[in-house]
Design an enzyme around this catalytic site. Structure first.
Site, PDB file in Angstrom:
ATOM      1  N   GLU A 144       0.898  -1.155   0.000  1.00  0.00           N
ATOM      2  CA  GLU A 144       0.000   0.000   0.000  1.00  0.00           C
ATOM      3  C   GLU A 144       0.934   1.201   0.000  1.00  0.00           C
ATOM      4  O   GLU A 144       1.324   1.705   1.034  1.00  0.00           O
ATOM      5  CB  GLU A 144      -0.915  -0.031   1.226  1.00  0.00           C
ATOM      6  CG  GLU A 144      -2.190   0.758   1.013  1.00  0.00           C
ATOM      7  CD  GLU A 144      -2.045   2.252   1.221  1.00  0.00           C
ATOM      8  OE1 GLU A 144      -1.236   2.889   0.486  1.00  0.00           O
ATOM      9  OE2 GLU A 144      -2.735   2.781   2.093  1.00  0.00           O
ATOM     10  N   GLU A 153       4.211   8.677  -3.967  1.00  0.00           N
ATOM     11  CA  GLU A 153       5.044   8.180  -2.863  1.00  0.00           C
ATOM     12  C   GLU A 153       6.101   7.193  -3.357  1.00  0.00           C
ATOM     13  O   GLU A 153       6.688   6.458  -2.567  1.00  0.00           O
ATOM     14  CB  GLU A 153       4.156   7.524  -1.790  1.00  0.00           C
ATOM     15  CG  GLU A 153       3.360   8.546  -1.006  1.00  0.00           C
ATOM     16  CD  GLU A 153       2.451   7.938   0.056  1.00  0.00           C
ATOM     17  OE1 GLU A 153       2.526   6.711   0.275  1.00  0.00           O
ATOM     18  OE2 GLU A 153       1.668   8.681   0.652  1.00  0.00           O
TER      19      GLU A 153
END
EC number: 2.1.1.321
Length: 680
Positions: A144, A153
């Site tokens: 995740e 990210e």
């Protein structure tokens, strides 16, 4: 060991490096993290669990051992799901040391010590082999690593590395794929966050129009995404110009490439208009068949009424480099370019030559006008707010004389130009030049390149200032009261002011109200158990970090994105008189606020109001309480301060309401900070 942290000093308006306890940074990271929000995201957690169970089953059906690699494990939740689903072993990778330590405790507490190994490393440093961190490559990859933009990210380089070095070929991946969707819209409101609109000023000698420089008009802006809770944007604030189309997708079960690339789709406008904005979101399929799907689609796309609120994944607003007129039914081509971490868009009328895909140069847009570097999106919106500008024009008209010598103290403000249009002869300011050139004012307005405390008579050509103005607005301000730097600057220039100086705004006030949030409370609410796993250790860790400072701090949030209802009337709690200098002593107040509605008292919201002149003020917080239920409308261009109460008081009937919340608020004039305490 000490650590240095950058922080804006509200008394100087400057960024300063403060020496902090070595744990400060880590406590801030934990306290302000979105871990609680993710653990409360039921939809995400259920879908991950279903996807993991299915992946483990598929591997077992092939007669193989299920070896799981979980990158960015956080609390260890996904690894525990895999172990519960029958995985033989899990490697849980977490780079943030305090988080890895918490994961070890959580895994142990839930009885998975023998099934899960927590590795405190960046995944690119993990080794495989008899003496490595992992005994063998994994055949199930669980991650995740996504943000609102999906790739911000570093998901792509992480996946690329994992496929090369950490997982088997043909591995199962949860999620299996991600798909990015786009929709073309026209929206004056959202476009006002990216371009400066002309400002109309009614002066004695007729109407004047302030225009932005051509560099600003033609500037493509900055490629950073504008991520917002699009579900709070009313449909009346945008016009849909195209259907929703798939822009690109990534299959995580196969090798992933992170190198820069571009994607192109053909759109057929469903309506004529000005294409200004690309709205975008993504969904993830947890399994190859796409039966287990988790979507970020906004309300007008998603038919189901069961919305999962989340703050860690929202929706994206991208600004096209320029607005393009489009005609209904006349095809256009939308190109998405991306590098490892970000995405940006351009729209073309014609397909152009069939470029060799590999040869397409993917160059990120660069701001050429400096305004997009100086002003953030809400600031553009604020400067484009005609009602707000009118308040300043009205108050300037009251105070300016033809011989007024003005000084403006605010970052990147239009006040100098407004004042000149209204007849001020002498003007000095701290601002950027291109704007004055575009309006032929470079010889009318003097730019002073000195901090207020270093101002000398020669800067002012030996004149005294008769009108001191500010919005006030400063780019370093995080919380509403940080713009009180204007008061400190006013104090610093006292010797250069006439004895009868007019200060605009003449004063400010701090206001407060007790509220119940529809959803925002989740980001600070303990979780206890998540999908049957005990994550209390995480709750304790967040609580410990929030209490790291003896006094809890308020935090900034743009409340137009986070619905709440008022449980009390708004109350003025402190006033600041700019006609006088900053006092030596602290300003403090104690009192109580009555609760008028039943509900959960999640916290207090605080905001500033600036009193420009008699009966003219500008409010940065509550615009109105829109109905008898107490639903609130907030200033959309400012962040308000939210102080979450450590315990929530729920009152079902008015008779069992704690009749009041008592408060103590202290403004420390030495530091410019406000400390507060509330008791229910």
């Amino acid at each position: 060991m000490k650590t240095f942290c950058g922080r804006a000093n509200p008394t100087t308006g400057a960024m300063e490096w403060l020496e902090e306890d070595e744990n400060y940074d880590y406590h801030q990271e934990i306290a302000r993290s979105r871990y609680a929000d993710m653990l409360h995201d039921k939809d995400r957690n259920v879908k991950y669990y279903q996807g993991i169970r299915a992946a483990v089953s598929r591997v077992k059906e092939r007669g193989e051992k299920a070896i799981v690699l979980d990158i960015g494990t956080g609390t260890g939740l996904l690894s525990m799901m895999a172990a519960s689903a029958g995985a033989d072993f899990c490697y849980a990778v977490e780079v943030f040391k305090p988080m890895a330590n918490a994961a070890v405790k959580i895994v142990e507490k839930n009885g998975f010590r023998d099934k899960i190994k927590v590795i405190n490393k960046h995944s690119t440093e993990v080794t495989v082999g008899p003496d490595g961190d992992m005994q063998c490559r994994a055949n199930i990859l669980v991650t995740e690593l996504f943000d609102t933009e999906l790739i911000g990210e570093g998901a792509l380089p992480t996946y690329e590395h994992a496929h090369k070095y950490l997982v088997q070929e043909g591995c199962e991946a949860v999620p299996h794929r991600a798909t990015v969707y786009v929709q073309l819209v026209e929206s004056k409101r959202m476009w006002s966050w990216n371009k400066l609109f002309p400002v109309h000023v009614e002066a004695e000698d007729g109407e004047k129009i302030i225009v932005s420089p051509s560099e600003m008009e033609d500037c493509p802006g900055v490629p950073s995404v504008c991520d917002i809770q699009l579900n709070q944007m009313p449909s009346s604030d945008f016009t849909i110009l195209s259907d929703v189309v798939t822009m690109f997708s990534v299959d995580f079960s196969k090798p992933v490439r992170s190198a820069s690339t571009s994607y192109r789709v053909q759109l057929e406008p469903v309506k004529s208009g000005k294409a200004q904005i690309v709205l975008s979101w993504w969904d993830i399929d947890m399994d190859p068949s796409g039966m287990i799907n988790c979507t970020m689609a906004p309300y007008w796309v998603k038919s189901t009424s069961a919305f999962q609120w989340r703050d860690h994944w929202m929706q994206c607003v991208y600004f096209l480099p320029n607005e393009e007129p489009v005609l209904q039914g006349e095809k256009v081509y939308l190109t998405a370019c991306r590098d490892e971490y970000s995405v940006w868009y351009k729209l073309q009328k014609t397909r152009g030559k069939e470029e060799n895909k590999a040869a397409v140069r993917v160059e990120s847009p660069v701001c050429r006008c400096q305004a997009h570097l100086l002003w953030n999106r809400p600031r553009f919106g604020q400067l484009n707010d005609q009602n707000r500008t009118c308040q300043y024009i009205k108050s300037l008209t009251k105070v300016l004389q033809t011989d007024s010598v003005c000084l403006c103290i605010s970052d990147g403000s239009l006040l100098p130009v407004l004042a000149h249009c209204l007849g001020a002869k002498q003007y000095a300011t701290f601002f950027f030049l291109k704007f004055f050139k575009a309006n032929n004012l470079e010889d009318k307005i003097k730019i002073i390149e000195a901090r207020p405390e270093l101002l000398t008579s020669s800067h002012l050509e030996d004149k005294k200032i008769s009108v001191l103005v500010g919005e006030p607005f400063f780019t370093t301000s995080l919380l509403p009261w940080h713009n009180l730097y204007f008061w400190y600057a006013r104090t610093a220039v006292t010797s250069h002011l006439t004895s009868s100086v007019t200060v605009l705004p003449q004063s400010a006030s701090l206001h407060m109200m007790i509220v119940e949030f529809q959803d925002l409370w989740r980001i600070r609410s303990p979780c206890g158990t998540c999908e049957g796993f005990d994550v209390q250790t995480m709750d304790d860790m967040i609580k410990n970090s929030l209490n790291f400072r003896e006094s809890k701090e308020a935090e900034p949030h743009p409340l137009w994105e986070y619905p709440c209802k008022s449980l009390s009337d708004p109350q003025e709690v402190l006033t600041f008189d700019f006609r006088k200098t900053v006092p030596e002593y602290s300003l403090s107040t104690e009192g109580s606020v009555n609760l008028l509605r039943k509900g959960k008292s999640h916290g207090a919201v605080l905001w500033m109001e600036y009193h420009l002149a008699a009966d003219i003020s500008v409010n940065t917080g509550l615009m109105q309480i829109s109905d008898e239920k107490g639903n609130c409308e907030w200033n959309p261009h400012c962040k308000q301060a939210v102080y979450f109460f450590s315990s929530v008081i729920e009152s079902e009937t008015l008779s069992d309401l704690p009749s009041a919340v008592t408060y103590a608020i202290n403004f420390n004039t030495k530091t410019g900070e406000i400390a507060m305490d509330f008791k229910l």
